[in-house]
Design an enzyme around this catalytic site. Structure first.
Site, PDB file in Angstrom:
ATOM      1  N   GLU A   1       1.320  -0.478  -5.072  1.00  9.06           N
ATOM      2  CA  GLU A   1       0.418   0.627  -5.376  1.00  9.06           C
ATOM      3  C   GLU A   1       1.199   1.935  -5.366  1.00  9.06           C
ATOM      4  O   GLU A   1       1.709   2.350  -4.325  1.00  9.06           O
ATOM      5  CB  GLU A   1      -0.707   0.711  -4.343  1.00  9.06           C
TER       6      GLU A   1
ATOM      7  N   ASP B   1       0.810  -1.210   0.000  1.00 11.40           N
ATOM      8  CA  ASP B   1       0.000   0.000   0.000  1.00 11.40           C
ATOM      9  C   ASP B   1       0.851   1.270   0.000  1.00 11.40           C
ATOM     10  O   ASP B   1       1.872   1.349   0.695  1.00 11.40           O
ATOM     11  CB  ASP B   1      -0.884  -0.013   1.259  1.00 11.40           C
TER      12      ASP B   1
END
Length: 574
Positions: free
Chosen positions: A293, A220
């Site tokens: 990401e 993330d």
């Protein structure tokens, strides 16, 4: 009469031999947002047992691997992205035994489980932060601390940096008598990766879950992990203004040149990949993978793959289509963005295609419900990895949620005038399984977010019974991906005028497949002989959407293919 404008650059991308293709290189990845997938215990929140119960559905639609948004112990200030125990399961989702049962059932169905890994920060309720705030020597420098600066006798944060969730990136801690950095929520203090102990501690977290049976991680918010190094006095510079934005509390008020995409970020990704390789060697079996990401410039993203010396992320998410395609985009724009990735990808790497996730408006709301099948044809028809966010396969759309009912902290920290621009709640509503109460998601009287009002029309049960539903078109496209041509064939991508996107997949000795997508509302007549080489005089319809009057196995002449408004089809040579 029709216009035929062909984008001059066609791409022929050579792919490896079938024997060299690992499970993930042509895999179908599916994101599950656990709070919204399936509630097994009637509390209105999805859980691990619910996911386990519905794994056969993932098998039905041909999913290779599913990544779960965070399931770890958390006070849920940001719905799991604020992790308090990096090696524990949050009780709202279940127990470690529930997770192990999920892994076992997934293994039976040959579905890999990928976990969401949040490296940038922990919760402020994490034991590491509690000890750091107390000044314990072992954890003192686990986070980014600064005593601030005194201006006219008033203590202020050390920099002007603005949080993604609005306001200062710095929050004062009374116990430590210092400010701590948080690029996101104040309850999400940033870890200090300039401390080697932090790097090792997080690598140990990866090892723990890999040994449990996870097949990798979606990492993330990677660009935020490092800030520019402090100077000799321990201070950082202010970030420059973005003159186009007037709200000083808004994240976009500043140009984040000192708090994102620092060069050390890539080195950390390479270090995490080393852990993957280490566990591959230790446990054997199928490859484990990293998905990263990053909404970063393309030249930065390509370095996530590796640098020629170090391996990096196998799947650095390709957000070209997700972030840049709009309702008004023409076929040239689609083609350009596809080429952006394919033309810049390092040799020997694998492309991936993404149109949705838990942070972005759904395809049907962003681009129009009549383009849902077209977008799925793109991600499932191009070479490499496809990534689907739960519900996009059946055409779920955003759900309007009032200011009073909004729970997303990114929106809640704004105001009633601004929240709709910031909220992510509309894309996180409960999965629509059936026309039963709460769309079959839960038997609770109230669900954590409201169920879409259209659930009786858009749900898995109903769409299974409609021949050209979004779900059934998706399943046909997925089945087609098992063909050798789609697994290992070359690709040529072009725009045929402003309205039609076309791409051809070809492999010597096998049928070629041509995808045609009419993005707009004009009727188009296409002479494919002038677009692609080595195609047969006649072509056969393999997949059609509900805008088509054609049916599967119908034939057409290559020099006169008629496309109705918003029609999307896959043809094969005969």
């Amino acid at each position: 009469m029709f216009k035929l404008l062909v984008l001059s650059c066609l791409l022929a991308l050579a792919l490896p031999s079938l024997a060299e293709v690992g499970w993930w290189k042509t895999g179908q990845f599916y994101q599950i947002y656990p709070r919204s997938f399936k509630d097994s215990d009637g509390d209105g929140v999805g859980d691990l047992i619910g996911i386990t119960q519905q794994l056969p559905y993932l098998k039905e639609i041909g999913i290779t691997a599913t990544w779960l948004s965070p399931i770890f112990t958390s006070p849920m200030a940001d719905f799991g992205y604020d992790v308090a125990d990096l090696k524990g399961i949050d009780p709202i989702f279940g127990t470690m035994e529930d997770f192990e049962a999920l892994l076992a059932r997934a293994k039976e169905l040959d579905i890999k489980i990928i976990l969401d890994f949040v490296p940038n920060h922990t919760s402020d309720e994490c034991d590491w932060f509690i000890r750091s705030a107390a000044g314990e020597e072992e954890y003192k420098d686990f986070y980014v601390w600064h005593t601030g600066k005194v201006v006219n006798g008033i203590r202020q944060p050390p920099t002007n940096w603005v949080s993604v969730f609005r306001g200062s990136m710095w929050t004062w801690n009374e116990q430590r008598q210092a400010y701590y950095l948080h690029q996101f929520h104040a309850k999400q203090p940033d870890l200090n990766y300039r401390n080697p102990k932090v790097v090792e501690a997080m690598k140990d977290v990866l090892r723990f879950w890999l040994r449990k049976g996870a097949y990798g991680f979606r990492i993330d918010a990677v660009p935020h992990v490092y800030e520019i190094p402090a100077d000799a006095d321990g201070n950082w510079p202010d970030e420059p203004r973005n003159e186009a934005v007037s709200d000083p509390e808004d994240y976009t008020y500043l140009q984040h040149i000192y708090t994102t995409d620092q060069p050390e970020t890539l080195e950390l990704v390479y270090a995490f990949r080393d852990v993957i390789e280490e566990i591959d060697a230790e446990l054997g079996g199928d490859d484990r993978v990293l998905l990263t990401e990053a909404y970063s410039p393309l030249e930065v993203l390509m370095q996530y793959y590796g640098n020629g010396t170090h391996l990096g992320s196998q799947i650095p998410f390709n957000f070209e289509l997700l972030a840049k395609i709009s309702y008004s985009s023409d076929a040239y724009h689609y083609s350009e963005l596809i080429h952006n990735w394919l033309d810049n990808m390092p040799e020997g790497q694998v492309a991936n295609w993404v149109f949705g996730n838990h942070d972005q408006s759904r395809i049907g709301s962003r681009l129009g419900a009549d383009r849902i099948d077209a977008c799925n044809m793109i991600i499932l028809g191009l070479p490499g990895v496809s990534v689907t966010y739960q519900g996009e396969e059946m055409g779920m759309t955003d759900v309007w949620i009032s200011w009073e009912d909004t729970v997303d902290p990114q929106a809640c920290q704004s105001n009633e005038q601004e929240f709709e621009r910031l909220t992510r709640d509309p894309v996180r509503t409960p999965f629509q399984w059936s026309d039963e109460v709460n769309a079959g998601f839960s038997n609770a009287s109230v669900t954590w977010l409201p169920v879409a009002s259209n659930y009786k029309l858009v749900n898995v049960k109903k769409e299974r019974g409609i021949a050209l539903s979004h779900l059934n078109v998706y399943k046909q496209l997925r089945a087609l991906r098992d063909e050798p041509t789609l697994k290992q064939g070359d690709v040529s991508v072009t725009a045929i005028g402003p309205n039609v996107l076309a791409f051809k997949r070809s492999l010597a000795g096998y049928k070629s497949y041509i995808t045609l997508i009419n993005i707009n509302d004009d009727v188009e007549s296409i002479n494919l002989d002038s677009v692609f080489t080595s195609i047969t005089t006649q072509l056969q319809y393999v997949v059609v959407n509900d805008k088509s009057v054609r049916r599967k196995n119908d034939l057409t002449f290559a020099n006169s293919v008629l496309l109705l408004p918003k029609e999307a089809v896959v043809l094969s040579t005969v």
